[in-house]
Design a protein around this motif. Structure first.
Motif, PDB file in Angstrom:
ATOM      1  N   TYR A  14       8.890  -3.087  -5.147  1.00 13.99           N
ATOM      2  CA  TYR A  14       9.284  -3.544  -6.484  1.00 13.99           C
ATOM      3  C   TYR A  14       8.843  -4.968  -6.816  1.00 13.99           C
ATOM      4  O   TYR A  14       8.815  -5.341  -7.989  1.00 13.99           O
ATOM      5  CB  TYR A  14      10.801  -3.434  -6.642  1.00 13.99           C
ATOM      6  CG  TYR A  14      11.285  -2.003  -6.655  1.00 13.99           C
ATOM      7  CD1 TYR A  14      11.131  -1.207  -7.786  1.00 13.99           C
ATOM      8  CD2 TYR A  14      11.874  -1.443  -5.529  1.00 13.99           C
ATOM      9  CE1 TYR A  14      11.560   0.117  -7.801  1.00 13.99           C
ATOM     10  CE2 TYR A  14      12.304  -0.115  -5.528  1.00 13.99           C
ATOM     11  CZ  TYR A  14      12.146   0.657  -6.659  1.00 13.99           C
ATOM     12  OH  TYR A  14      12.561   1.960  -6.667  1.00 13.99           O
ATOM     13  N   LEU A  15       8.512  -5.752  -5.791  1.00 12.79           N
ATOM     14  CA  LEU A  15       8.102  -7.131  -6.028  1.00 12.79           C
ATOM     15  C   LEU A  15       6.667  -7.412  -5.593  1.00 12.79           C
ATOM     16  O   LEU A  15       6.141  -8.492  -5.863  1.00 12.79           O
ATOM     17  CB  LEU A  15       9.045  -8.101  -5.292  1.00 12.79           C
ATOM     18  CG  LEU A  15      10.520  -8.054  -5.681  1.00 12.79           C
ATOM     19  CD1 LEU A  15      11.331  -8.999  -4.784  1.00 12.79           C
ATOM     20  CD2 LEU A  15      10.714  -8.417  -7.148  1.00 12.79           C
ATOM     21  N   SER A  16       6.063  -6.462  -4.869  1.00 13.80           N
ATOM     22  CA  SER A  16       4.694  -6.636  -4.349  1.00 13.80           C
ATOM     23  C   SER A  16       4.577  -7.909  -3.505  1.00 13.80           C
ATOM     24  O   SER A  16       3.608  -8.669  -3.624  1.00 13.80           O
ATOM     25  CB  SER A  16       3.675  -6.655  -5.494  1.00 13.80           C
ATOM     26  OG  SER A  16       3.717  -5.439  -6.213  1.00 13.80           O
ATOM     27  N   VAL A  17       5.571  -8.112  -2.647  1.00 12.24           N
ATOM     28  CA  VAL A  17       5.553  -9.262  -1.743  1.00 12.24           C
ATOM     29  C   VAL A  17       5.667  -8.758  -0.308  1.00 12.24           C
ATOM     30  O   VAL A  17       6.011  -7.607  -0.063  1.00 12.24           O
ATOM     31  CB  VAL A  17       6.709 -10.238  -2.043  1.00 12.24           C
ATOM     32  CG1 VAL A  17       6.569 -10.792  -3.448  1.00 12.24           C
ATOM     33  CG2 VAL A  17       8.065  -9.564  -1.863  1.00 12.24           C
ATOM     34  N   ASP A  18       5.371  -9.650   0.638  1.00  9.19           N
ATOM     35  CA  ASP A  18       5.469  -9.275   2.041  1.00  9.19           C
ATOM     36  C   ASP A  18       6.386 -10.254   2.777  1.00  9.19           C
ATOM     37  O   ASP A  18       6.978 -11.164   2.176  1.00  9.19           O
ATOM     38  CB  ASP A  18       4.094  -9.205   2.703  1.00  9.19           C
ATOM     39  CG  ASP A  18       3.311 -10.505   2.585  1.00  9.19           C
ATOM     40  OD1 ASP A  18       3.938 -11.579   2.428  1.00  9.19           O
ATOM     41  OD2 ASP A  18       2.074 -10.455   2.644  1.00  9.19           O
ATOM     42  N   ARG A  19       6.483 -10.079   4.094  1.00  8.90           N
ATOM     43  CA  ARG A  19       7.403 -10.893   4.889  1.00  8.90           C
ATOM     44  C   ARG A  19       7.048 -12.374   4.845  1.00  8.90           C
ATOM     45  O   ARG A  19       7.919 -13.243   4.877  1.00  8.90           O
ATOM     46  CB  ARG A  19       7.405 -10.386   6.338  1.00  8.90           C
ATOM     47  CG  ARG A  19       8.552 -10.916   7.175  1.00  8.90           C
ATOM     48  CD  ARG A  19       8.620 -10.199   8.509  1.00  8.90           C
ATOM     49  NE  ARG A  19       8.847  -8.774   8.334  1.00  8.90           N
ATOM     50  CZ  ARG A  19      10.037  -8.226   8.124  1.00  8.90           C
ATOM     51  NH1 ARG A  19      11.105  -8.998   8.025  1.00  8.90           N
ATOM     52  NH2 ARG A  19      10.162  -6.936   7.995  1.00  8.90           N
ATOM     53  N   LYS A  20       5.760 -12.677   4.758  1.00  6.63           N
ATOM     54  CA  LYS A  20       5.334 -14.080   4.682  1.00  6.63           C
ATOM     55  C   LYS A  20       5.915 -14.757   3.450  1.00  6.63           C
ATOM     56  O   LYS A  20       6.353 -15.917   3.511  1.00  6.63           O
ATOM     57  CB  LYS A  20       3.804 -14.156   4.655  1.00  6.63           C
ATOM     58  CG  LYS A  20       3.249 -15.574   4.593  1.00  6.63           C
ATOM     59  CD  LYS A  20       1.733 -15.576   4.572  1.00  6.63           C
ATOM     60  CE  LYS A  20       1.237 -15.023   3.244  1.00  6.63           C
ATOM     61  NZ  LYS A  20      -0.244 -15.105   3.128  1.00  6.63           N
ATOM     62  N   ASP A  21       5.940 -14.033   2.327  1.00  2.29           N
ATOM     63  CA  ASP A  21       6.513 -14.598   1.099  1.00  2.29           C
ATOM     64  C   ASP A  21       8.006 -14.890   1.261  1.00  2.29           C
ATOM     65  O   ASP A  21       8.516 -15.884   0.734  1.00  2.29           O
ATOM     66  CB  ASP A  21       6.309 -13.634  -0.069  1.00  2.29           C
ATOM     67  CG  ASP A  21       4.843 -13.435  -0.409  1.00  2.29           C
ATOM     68  OD1 ASP A  21       4.111 -14.431  -0.444  1.00  2.29           O
ATOM     69  OD2 ASP A  21       4.436 -12.275  -0.612  1.00  2.29           O
ATOM     70  N   VAL A  22       8.683 -14.008   1.990  1.00  2.00           N
ATOM     71  CA  VAL A  22      10.111 -14.229   2.242  1.00  2.00           C
ATOM     72  C   VAL A  22      10.314 -15.465   3.108  1.00  2.00           C
ATOM     73  O   VAL A  22      11.153 -16.330   2.821  1.00  2.00           O
ATOM     74  CB  VAL A  22      10.741 -12.985   2.899  1.00  2.00           C
ATOM     75  CG1 VAL A  22      12.184 -13.279   3.311  1.00  2.00           C
ATOM     76  CG2 VAL A  22      10.687 -11.787   1.956  1.00  2.00           C
ATOM     77  N   LEU A  23       9.544 -15.546   4.182  1.00  2.12           N
ATOM     78  CA  LEU A  23       9.668 -16.682   5.102  1.00  2.12           C
ATOM     79  C   LEU A  23       9.357 -18.009   4.403  1.00  2.12           C
ATOM     80  O   LEU A  23       9.954 -19.054   4.711  1.00  2.12           O
ATOM     81  CB  LEU A  23       8.747 -16.492   6.296  1.00  2.12           C
ATOM     82  CG  LEU A  23       9.103 -15.337   7.244  1.00  2.12           C
ATOM     83  CD1 LEU A  23       8.029 -15.166   8.305  1.00  2.12           C
ATOM     84  CD2 LEU A  23      10.454 -15.578   7.901  1.00  2.12           C
TER      85      LEU A  23
END
Length: 279
Positions: free
Chosen positions: A34-43
């Protein structure tokens, strides 16, 4: 507001239903979808001005126990994504092992029938990985067949589809070289051991068998196989781990030879297959 804060809040909510490791995985699956993001973006605490409504709705469904595969309408199987919905079972890892075993054991031109195809994951995977095979897929459910046809079209797999009930004694099937089935095999008494989200959302028709007749589908399919398999044809089953020896014994008594019981990657009895004995 940033992604890491939203991630931590969602994981905290889901740990009331799932182990933390699974909760983390589920939240990342939602974020990717739904956001087209990955774990790196979260970190990296990527800013997010607003949590979109579709993500909040999906999270609410997760909290209500709906499987994420149904929320996203897709599930991975044998390296591909398949559409799934409440009318079909979610493909399991164990079934990938069934497909792999068939592909390891067989080559060349053969006619193959998948009985109880559901999403079509077995039949479609075989058709795509085994170019010389002519594959057919059978199911009693119109909803399942519609999903299987969608998946076949999506992946460019050529299949023949058959609407029929395997418990019907007179199916009038064509002749085949190989038949495969992952039929319902969960006992009614095992309901108490299953996750609530499976019980509430996955189709009972594809899951359960009566406690007093756990092999009802295996018996019926064996009879069809005896009539519709060519000489030296093969029959493959995925099974309830509790009934390996019983399925082997049944196949032997029904005239199959070279019957083998195979354990899955977790060491559980999972696959039984055998070959029609020549008269």
């Amino acid at each position: 507001m940033n992604l890491r804060d939203v991630y931590k809040a969602y994981v905290s909510q889901l740990t009331s239903l799932y182990p933390e490791t699974e909760a983390r995985s589920l939240v990342m699956w939602l974020f990717e979808a739904y956001l087209s993001v990955d774990r790196k973006d979260v970190l990296n605490k990527k800013p997010i001005p607003l949590v979109p409504e579709n993500l909040e709705n999906a999270m609410a469904k997760l909290m209500a126990g709906e499987p994420i595969q149904y929320i996203l309408a897709k599930a991975p199987f044998y390296g591909r994504e398949f559409r799934v919905g409440p009318g079909v079972l979610i493909p399991r890892n164990e079934t990938e092992e069934l497909v792999q075993l068939i592909l390891q054991n067989h080559k060349g031109k053969m006619k193959v029938l998948d009985l109880g195809t559901g999403s079509g994951c077995i039949a479609i995977s075989l058709a795509l990985e085994w170019a010389e095979a002519e594959v057919s897929a059978l199911d009693i459910s119109e909803q399942a067949l519609a999903i299987a046809k969608h998946n076949a079209a999506k992946h460019g797999a050529k299949l023949n589809f058959i609407k029929a009930d395997v418990l019907n004694k007179d199916l009038h099937l064509d002749q085949y070289d190989l038949m495969v089935s992952n039929p319902p095999y969960v006992l009614e008494k095992e309901r108490a051991l299953m996750q609530a989200n499976v019980l509430k959302h996955e189709p009972e028709l594809a899951l359960f068998v009566p406690n007093e007749d756990p092999l009802r589908f295996y018996k019926a399919i064996c009879l069809h196989a005896k009539e519709s398999l060519n000489p030296n044809g093969f029959l493959y089953f995925e099974i309830n781990e509790a009934f390996g020896p019983e399925v082997v014994s049944m196949m032997n008594s029904e005239g199959f030879g070279e019957v083998r019981l195979i354990r899955d990657i977790n060491g559980k009895d999972r696959i039984v297959y055998g070959q029609v004995r020549q008269a």
